[in-house]
Write a protein that holds these residues in place. Structure first.
Motif, PDB file in Angstrom:
ATOM      1  N   ALA A 158      23.560   3.040 -58.607  1.00 30.60           N
ATOM      2  CA  ALA A 158      23.400   2.216 -58.062  1.00 30.60           C
ATOM      3  C   ALA A 158      22.555   0.976 -58.723  1.00 30.60           C
ATOM      4  O   ALA A 158      21.722   0.981 -59.621  1.00 30.60           O
ATOM      5  N   GLY A 159      22.995  -0.294 -58.465  1.00 32.41           N
ATOM      6  CA  GLY A 159      22.590  -1.391 -59.271  1.00 32.41           C
ATOM      7  C   GLY A 159      22.904  -2.898 -58.415  1.00 32.41           C
ATOM      8  O   GLY A 159      23.948  -2.885 -58.099  1.00 32.41           O
ATOM      9  N   ILE A 160      22.092  -3.802 -59.035  1.00 32.16           N
ATOM     10  CA  ILE A 160      22.538  -5.100 -58.452  1.00 32.16           C
ATOM     11  C   ILE A 160      22.061  -6.175 -59.384  1.00 32.16           C
ATOM     12  O   ILE A 160      21.550  -5.767 -60.383  1.00 32.16           O
ATOM     13  N   ARG A 176      13.617  -6.627 -55.469  1.00 27.32           N
ATOM     14  CA  ARG A 176      14.899  -6.126 -54.791  1.00 27.32           C
ATOM     15  C   ARG A 176      15.390  -5.640 -56.339  1.00 27.32           C
ATOM     16  O   ARG A 176      16.105  -4.427 -55.930  1.00 27.32           O
ATOM     17  N   THR A 177      15.469  -6.392 -57.328  1.00 22.97           N
ATOM     18  CA  THR A 177      16.228  -5.883 -58.493  1.00 22.97           C
ATOM     19  C   THR A 177      15.319  -4.511 -59.024  1.00 22.97           C
ATOM     20  O   THR A 177      16.394  -3.463 -59.291  1.00 22.97           O
ATOM     21  N   PHE A 182      15.810   0.393 -60.443  1.00 28.40           N
ATOM     22  CA  PHE A 182      15.087   1.603 -61.089  1.00 28.40           C
ATOM     23  C   PHE A 182      14.154   2.366 -60.212  1.00 28.40           C
ATOM     24  O   PHE A 182      14.446   3.767 -60.207  1.00 28.40           O
ATOM     25  N   PHE A 183      13.577   1.868 -59.343  1.00 30.99           N
ATOM     26  CA  PHE A 183      12.671   2.739 -58.503  1.00 30.99           C
ATOM     27  C   PHE A 183      13.682   3.888 -57.665  1.00 30.99           C
ATOM     28  O   PHE A 183      13.194   4.834 -57.308  1.00 30.99           O
ATOM     29  N   ALA A 220      16.370 -11.647 -66.792  1.00 30.14           N
ATOM     30  CA  ALA A 220      15.206 -10.910 -67.037  1.00 30.14           C
ATOM     31  C   ALA A 220      14.830  -9.689 -66.452  1.00 30.14           C
ATOM     32  O   ALA A 220      14.422  -8.753 -66.897  1.00 30.14           O
ATOM     33  N   ASP A 221      14.919 -10.174 -64.948  1.00 37.24           N
ATOM     34  CA  ASP A 221      14.533  -8.969 -64.070  1.00 37.24           C
ATOM     35  C   ASP A 221      15.487  -7.670 -64.253  1.00 37.24           C
ATOM     36  O   ASP A 221      15.421  -6.442 -64.162  1.00 37.24           O
ATOM     37  N   TYR A 222      16.947  -8.047 -64.420  1.00 42.14           N
ATOM     38  CA  TYR A 222      17.906  -6.972 -64.615  1.00 42.14           C
ATOM     39  C   TYR A 222      17.725  -5.992 -65.942  1.00 42.14           C
ATOM     40  O   TYR A 222      17.780  -5.137 -65.797  1.00 42.14           O
TER      41      TYR A 222
END
Length: 350
Positions: A158-160, A176-177, A182-183, A220-222
């Motif tokens: 799962a990924g966004i 959210r990212t 990750f979590f 950066a967040d991704y």
């Protein structure tokens, strides 16, 4: 669609010709036939090339044997699909859906967790689940165990991607990212790893990204979430080997480049010959091969350039800058449209 003519095509061509060990059986006699016998420079270079080629092939063979033994001295064996239940997060689209369908068409038990239902004619068990929420995972896990059985292969997929600069990212965007990319890996493994450890059997596959190895602007967040997933996976491998002494649980880390899904819609490659887009099927095929051979401590990097990304990270800054420009990562997100599409789909699902 990904270009047919690329460095990956060239490398596959070379791998089945001049880089194949049987090529030396033709090259050496050919040198003698054209008059360059023992003692000549060309003949000596041919012998050197043959020795180098065989050394590389032997090294690759030993590495494969090590991985098939799980990287921990386990037993080398092929998978018995009749005994496996494959759980895939984010399996309603992209790589996850392609993988789920490729397995289901072979009558393999597949379970998909996603925030939207799986749209396919194949027999895939699908559960609506927010994999970023440990309570929702626990709720669905109970249903899975009752309906299908205990999952033995976990694909954390799962990924966004939001696609904003650091300045424009909101707290909600970042959380959210990290929650999804990750979590969700953490909560899924916290739920299903105990069963694997109890039976000392299973396979954990982490879908990270090339962006977890090398960062770029406006993601950066991704990049942080994918780097975290990679680090978590490698710590998991260490714990399985040195703390749990598990010889039956295999691990595979997948770091693909940009894949032809909707996640990075609108993004263009500056030099597609060197940085081609991979298809979800290519990624799925590599994952299935790792499953079938029960590869452990295995890493899948594709396309070809992905193998060299970790080397760029230890180079001087000017080399990293050049790699960023050549790959097009410096301005790639300027034409990004995936964030809007994903948000539209998310609101529709809600």
């Amino acid at each position: 669609m990904p270009p047919r003519w690329s460095i990956d095509f060239v490398m596959r061509l070379l791998d089945t010709s001049v880089f194949h060990y049987t090529f030396t059986f033709v090259l050496t006699p050919l040198c003698k036939f054209v008059g360059y016998g023992p003692g000549t420079l060309l003949f000596n270079l041919t012998l050197l090339y043959a020795a180098l080629l065989f050394t590389v092939r032997i090294g690759m063979t030993l590495s494969t044997r090590y991985q098939r033994a799980g990287g921990n001295g386990g037993k080398r064996s092929k998978i018995d699909w009749a005994e496996e239940v494959v759980l895939i997060t984010g399996g309603a689209s992209g790589i996850g859906l392609t993988l789920a369908e490729a397995l289901a068409i072979r009558q393999i038990e597949v379970v998909v967790l996603d925030v939207k239902p799986v749209e396919t004619a194949l027999g895939i068990e699908s559960y609506i689940c927010d994999v970023s929420d440990p309570k929702d995972i626990a709720r669905v896990a109970k249903l899975i165990r009752e309906d299908v059985g205990k999952p033995t292969i976990i694909v954390n997929n799962a990924g966004i991607v939001i696609g904003k600069s650091i300045q424009d990212l909101t707290e909600q965007d970042i959380r959210r990212t990290m929650d999804v990319n990750f979590f969700s890996h953490v909560w899924i493994l916290k739920e299903f790893l105990p069963d694997m450890l109890k039976n000392d059997h299973g396979h954990i596959i982490t879908i990270s990204s090339v962006m977890g190895l090398m960062s770029a602007p406006q993601v950066a967040d991704y990049c942080a979430s994918k780097a975290a997933a990679k680090a978590f996976h490698e710590s998991l491998e260490a714990e399985l080997k040195y703390i749990h002494n598990s010889k039956g649980i295999r691990t595979t880390l997948v770091c693909p480049g940009r894949t032809a899904t909707g996640m990075f819609a609108g993004v263009m490659e500056r030099f597609p010959f060197w940085t081609p887009v991979v298809t979800p099927l290519e990624v799925a095929q590599a994952i299935i091969h790792s499953m079938e051979m029960r590869m452990g401590r295995n890493q899948i990097r594709l396309p070809f350039y992905a193998n060299f990304v970790p080397l760029v990270d230890i180079m001087p800054a000017w080399v990293k800058d050049m790699a960023t420009v050549v790959s097009g990562a410096d301005r790639a997100m300027d034409t990004f449209q995936g964030g809007a599409e994903q948000e539209k789909m998310r609101k529709k699902d809600l």
